[in-house]
Scaffold this active site. Structure first.
Site, PDB file in Angstrom:
ATOM      1  CB  THR D  14      36.248  46.831  36.741  1.00 34.79           C
ATOM      2  OG1 THR D  14      36.299  45.446  37.053  1.00 34.79           O
ATOM      3  CG2 THR D  14      35.202  47.057  35.668  1.00 34.79           C
ATOM      4  CB  SER D  57      41.096  44.543  43.324  1.00 39.62           C
ATOM      5  OG  SER D  57      39.803  44.024  43.404  1.00 39.62           O
ATOM      6  CB  THR D  88      34.437  46.863  43.165  1.00 37.69           C
ATOM      7  OG1 THR D  88      34.202  45.839  42.190  1.00 37.69           O
ATOM      8  CG2 THR D  88      34.273  48.237  42.529  1.00 37.69           C
ATOM      9  CG  ASP D  89      35.963  41.544  42.542  1.00 33.46           C
ATOM     10  OD1 ASP D  89      34.778  41.366  42.885  1.00 33.46           O
ATOM     11  OD2 ASP D  89      36.351  41.446  41.367  1.00 33.46           O
TER      12      ASP D  89
END
Lengths: 167, 167, 167, 167
Positions: D14, D57, D88-89
């Site tokens: 992101t 990700s 971040t996922d």
């Protein structure tokens, strides 16, 4: 629709002031106008940049105002409009000078400036430049200031010092 | 100089889209127009906000376009100008609808929108809103779109999808 | 994980300077720290704000430096860390004063400031505040400046005036 | 004080997403990390950029996580720290993979990312990058995530999906 050709005369003023972090003061040193122009999506005008001087308008001499007025006058012959970016403190002197020298010019001449430099988050520079770039396409021939959501016609425009705008 | 009274109809569109960080998608959820208006120094107009709907303009029904057009028509009776903030994808449908229903309105009706939401650094939302707020003061009665440094008059305005602007 | 409790002493300095558009000068007038804190996503610390003074650090008296040092000392008794936002010109005087008065404090004391005010687009204020808010969680007890991607420990830190940073 | 040499591995996510105004969607297309780095005043670190991949990700394969972990491992041999910018996922998958493959690395390995892309006004990208660039100088060798004013050590770090942060 063909774009209209405008000449953009820059003269300095608050709009382009930069901050010297070592002294903590604001100066007229570099041309930030190109950064501002790059941020706008300009489909209506083709711009010819004319960097004439770079002064705090409180430091302009009488000859400076005449030089700006005569340069604007010359450029009206070959463009569809002329924009002048100017310090607000003596913007009205240049506006009146153009009227004195030219009466009603062949094409619109629009002055603008800013109370808060572009480098500040809460600047009015982009708003005023946007307005001037639109007004020059919409008004009839004459001399104007476009600033703070208003377009005012010379002669007779005055800076309202206590309020930080024109009327 | 008295300020002119304008009605500002908001209908949604990209200009006010917000980002849902949990899903990673863009939505029409809240009204960012008030934030934009607060950032501009508006000395020329007094604004009456009319939040009519909040839709991606691709999702507007035929009845939606008629409702916006009729609301704009009603507001021309009591204001000096009407502004409509609209998604760009079907902005031209609403513009043509106003002309069909009203012909030439009593006062200027100006539509605008944005290709990049206000929440993005490189938004065109503030530029377009600034232009619409000035154009409504300068043009003669009629129906217009003000966007990307141009003011175009309906009927006949079309979005140039490949270029992301109007002509 | 429990958040650590920090006291945030504000004393003024460039970081919070504001611009007076009528005079064209920069002043220490209002507290912009709350705006900066609101823009950060702070999951590690709970902040107690201690607005002690609001001065350009060139105008601080010897008593001012002692007052800041003693206030920081008092707050170390009841917090997990102390942050001091300070003008950079005499930041080192306050840092040395804390070491002189306290030696090694019970918890970390971290000073920071900025070379370019928050109100400017190219400010270093958010970077430095972010760094100080993280450093106070990571360093061992002592007195530090956190600025420009560095954490330096007192005694012996000096502002590099020609370069606009610390070493 | 000598700057510490860090390797900065970028993998997408992101933090660098861009907006396609013609489709209205967010994509991983260009590298905005250089713009972010240019906005920070980095006096503590010398950065070697290692652009490894550019993926959301959620679309990383098991082999991708292993590749990132092995690349980080190789770079620890020749640098004072390694930074990984990551969606971040699945950031925690890569973090755990490094621990599984390397145990405690020779120098700190710090992962970071963002919930709101840099192109948005309210981004957390600059905050998180600032924190990671400082943490890598302050923590002892190990594998960490630095984000939202916290530094958490692997193994055992989890994204708190409902709150949009890590714990």
């Amino acid at each position: 629709m063909a774009k209209i050709r405008i000449a953009l005369i820059s003269t300095g003023g608050t709009i382009e002031k930069t901050y010297d972090e070592l002294s903590g003061l604001l100066h007229n040193e570099i041309h930030g106008l190109d950064v501002m122009l790059a941020r706008l999506q300009l489909e209506g005008v083709d711009i010819v940049r004319v960097p004439l001087m770079n002064k705090d308008s409180l430091e302009m001499s009488d000859a400076d105002h005449t030089l700006i007025a005569e340069t604007a006058g010359s450029l009206t012959a070959t463009h569809d409009g002329v924009l002048i970016v100017h310090g607000t403190d003596t913007l009205e002197v240049t506006g009146e000078r153009i009227v004195t020298l030219m009466g009603t010019p062949r094409v619109p001449v629009v002055l603008t400036g800013a109370m808060r430099p572009y480098i500040m988050r809460n600047t009015d520079a982009l708003q005023n430049l946007t307005e001037a770039l639109l007004a020059v396409q919409l008004v009839e021939p004459g001399v104007y200031v476009a600033i703070h959501n208003k377009v005012l016609r010379f002669p007779g425009v005055k800076k309202q010092r206590a309020r930080g705008t024109f009327a």
